[in-house]
Each structure stands twice: as C-alpha cells, then as structure tokens.
Design an enzyme around this catalytic site. Structure first.
Site, PDB file in Angstrom:
ATOM      1  N   ASN A 116       0.840  -1.193   0.000  1.00 35.53           N
ATOM      2  CA  ASN A 116       0.000   0.000   0.000  1.00 35.53           C
ATOM      3  C   ASN A 116       0.882   1.253   0.000  1.00 35.53           C
ATOM      4  OD1 ASN A 116       0.950   0.293   2.634  1.00 35.53           O
ATOM      5  ND2 ASN A 116      -0.934  -0.462   3.573  1.00 35.53           N
TER       6      ASN A 116
ATOM      7  N   ASP B 175      -9.531  -9.445  -0.085  1.00 33.42           N
ATOM      8  CA  ASP B 175      -8.788  -8.539   0.782  1.00 33.42           C
ATOM      9  C   ASP B 175      -8.784  -7.122   0.211  1.00 33.42           C
ATOM     10  OD1 ASP B 175      -6.725  -8.122   3.047  1.00 33.42           O
ATOM     11  OD2 ASP B 175      -5.657  -7.411   1.272  1.00 33.42           O
TER      12      ASP B 175
END
Length: 367
Positions: A53, A242
């Site tokens: 991320n 996810d």
C-alpha cells in the site's frame, strides 16, 4: 521421494522459487508425521512496490495468495503420490489467520507449508510465513495459517477423489487432526445459511453507516486467474476479497489501514473461467481500534445459461487504522441502521469478544 533441489517456479509469482526441504525427517519432526510423508516446501519472493500500500506495508491479499500457492503445491503433490487417477488439489477452506507483524517492501517472504492431517477426501496443510530483512538478516514470523484442500479429478473436476493416507509418528497426532477436521466441517455447514445475503447499494448514505463504506468489485475471470483446468486459484479469490475489504475499511476511517486477521474463508463452490464475479464488502462491527468487514463472492456464469448466479466464497476480515507513523488509531464507531445491520453488529461483537478472550487465555502464564 524426489531429491532435494530447485523445482519449477510457482505460477503467477515472478522471482519465486519453490524449494524442497533438504530433509524429509526435518519436516516430519515439525508436524509429527513419519518420514514417509512428503517433504515440506518453501516459497521465497522479494516484496516489491506493487505488492504494498501507500505506506509500504505488503497487502494482506498478497500474503494470502502466496500461502495458498504453497498449500496447493504440496497438497497436489501428495494427492498424486500414489498410482491412480491424476488430480489437482482445490482450496476448500482457510482457517482463521492473524497478521502478526507487517511485511515491508524489500523484505523477502519465506512461505513454508507441510501436510499435518488427511481425511478420506481432504488434506490439511499448515503454513508459516517469515519475513527477512536481507540487509540485516533479521527474520520474524508474520503469519500462521491452516488450509484444507480436496483432490479433484483431472478428467472430471466435479469428481472428488480419495486422498492417500499419511503415516503419523504418534496416534495423538491423528486424533487431534480428526478433531480439527470435524470442527471445520461443522463450521462450513453453519456458514451456508448466510448465502442468500446480498449487498444492496443505498443512495446518499450518511457517514459511519454500513451503506457509506460498503463496496463492490466486478471482475471477469480470465486465463491468468485460473489453473490449467479452468477454475480460479483460491489465492486469486482471497487477494480480491482482501482488496475489497481494504476499500471498505479505508472509506470508513479515511486513514491508512492494514489487515489484522482473516476469519475462516469458506469456498462454497468452484469459479470457472469466463465467469463474472462480484466481490462485495460491508462493515459489520467496530471496536475501539478494529473493524470487521464481511466479504461475499458471487459468481455469474454469463456464458452458461444453464447455471444461475451463486455464492462462491465468504469470509470476515479484520482491519486496523494506522497513523502516518504506523501507530494504531481509534476507529470511528459504526452506526447500524436496519434490524439486519444491528443483528450483524451483535454477531460481530460476539466474535470479537470470543477472540479477545482466546488471546488473553493464551497470554496468561502457565502454572
């Protein structure tokens, strides 16, 4: 038994190596299985920017995908270890797994898998994930997971074959494995009643409500998502699940978020190539510092008019909110509006309290 050495790279994982453990006896010592049991395997891969991320933490879905590939390799190998009809091992269930420590860009993931139990038609695989800082040599445990696979015939993927038995070094190992098998079988049956649930969009939702953060992702299943036999890898599905759960969590708290744990993921049916899948996520519960998100996967076989849309998988993901310095932040409290939302909130609270009690029980010193 094959000699130790390098085998083919796992499909879909660049820069990946799958290594046979040098000694079968070492694997047997870890699992309690006799030396006749096939060796454990290890998959290694360096984490790159597209695995993480914006804060540099590796996505939980990326780790789940590597866990599943390691499990698929060892279970498929075991199910074909005797003469008979050839098969491929398909993922049926992933038990609860906690993300114990974050993994970062530049670290190497070591994913080791070993078979710990077999029933007549299923294989239990336990997987450990270690992260390695290759600059300092520091290693740490990031994940532990238990997966269940079933062998499907290559001639007919709807046919479940029998699993070759394993040899246990102690009778207690088999008895404990049978208890785990019966427990997961019962839990799988209990999840099927929820299969009719559908996440519906709401116009102009208020902040902190379920409708405000709920999200869906639509994906056309292509050849790169599938095994050679035309159905989706379990790891691909988990990675998409996810991703959607992460979007829900980020919309709710508007901060950096990371996966803290995944409750049991149940795969109710196979997803074939050419299907359009809808992965939907909705917030079900919030504690002071965590969020529970339910994720549902529906498959629509658009090229097959004989089959209707069906529920393929479901699970609960838990996320935590982090500051820019990586510190845990308070989570905005969810505001359930409908009776169904209030019911799901109470159910989520029950799961949270139960898991918190288990963690506290494990942390208590033994007399």
């Amino acid at each position: 038994m094959a000699p130790p050495g390098l085998i083919h790279s796992a499909p879909g994982l660049p820069d990946t190596c799958a290594l046979l453990q040098p000694l079968a006896a070492a694997a047997a010592g870890m699992s309690g299985l006799a030396a006749e049991t096939p060796s454990a395997i290890q998959i290694c891969r360096i984490m790159r920017p597209d695995d993480a991320n914006v804060a540099g933490n590796v996505h939980g879905g990326t780790i789940l995908k590597m866990i599943e590939e390691a499990g698929a390799i060892i279970s498929t190998r075991h199910c074909n270890s005797q003469n008979g009809e050839r098969c491929v091992a398909a993922l049926a269930r992933v038990e609860r797994t906690d993300f114990l420590s974050p993994m970062c860009i530049g670290e190497v993931a070591h994913v080791s898998a070993e078979i710990t139990y077999t029933s007549k038609h299923s294989v239990e695989v336990q997987v450990n994930v270690m992260s390695e800082n290759i600059l300092t040599g520091t290693k740490k445990l990031t994940n532990k997971a238990t997966l269940w696979y079933v062998p499907l015939s290559l001639k007919n993927v709807d046919k479940v074959l029998e699993v070759p038995p394993v040899v246990y070094s102690r009778q207690e190992q088999e008895e404990e494995g049978r208890k785990r098998y019966e427990a997961q079988k019962l839990e799988r049956m209990e999840t099927k009643w929820r299969n009719g649930d559908i996440v519906q969009p709401v116009l102009n939702p208020e902040p902190n409500t379920v409708s405000y953060s709920q999200s869906s992702l639509i994906h056309l299943v292509g050849p790169s998502d599938c095994t050679l036999h035309g159905f989706v890898h379990g790891g691909v599905t988990m990675k998409l699940m996810d991703e959607v759960a992460g979007i829900v969590a980020a919309r709710h708290c508007k901060t950096n978020i990371v996966t803290a744990s995944v409750d049991a993921i149940n795969f109710h049916d196979k997803i074939r190539k050419g299907c359009v899948i809808t992965i939907s996520g909705r917030m079900t519960f919030t504690s002071n510092k965590s969020m529970e998100i339910e994720v549902l996967v529906d498959a629509d076989p658009v090229v097959d008019n004989s089959q209707k849309r069906y529920r393929a998988a479901s699970a609960f993901f838990t996320y935590v909110s982090l500051s820019q310095e990586g510190k845990s932040l308070p989570v905005p409290q969810l505001v359930p509006e409908t009776e169904d939302e209030k019911k799901r909130f109470e159910e989520g609270k029950g799961r949270y309290v139960q898991m918190k009690a288990k963690r506290q029980g494990r942390a208590e010193p033994q007399p």
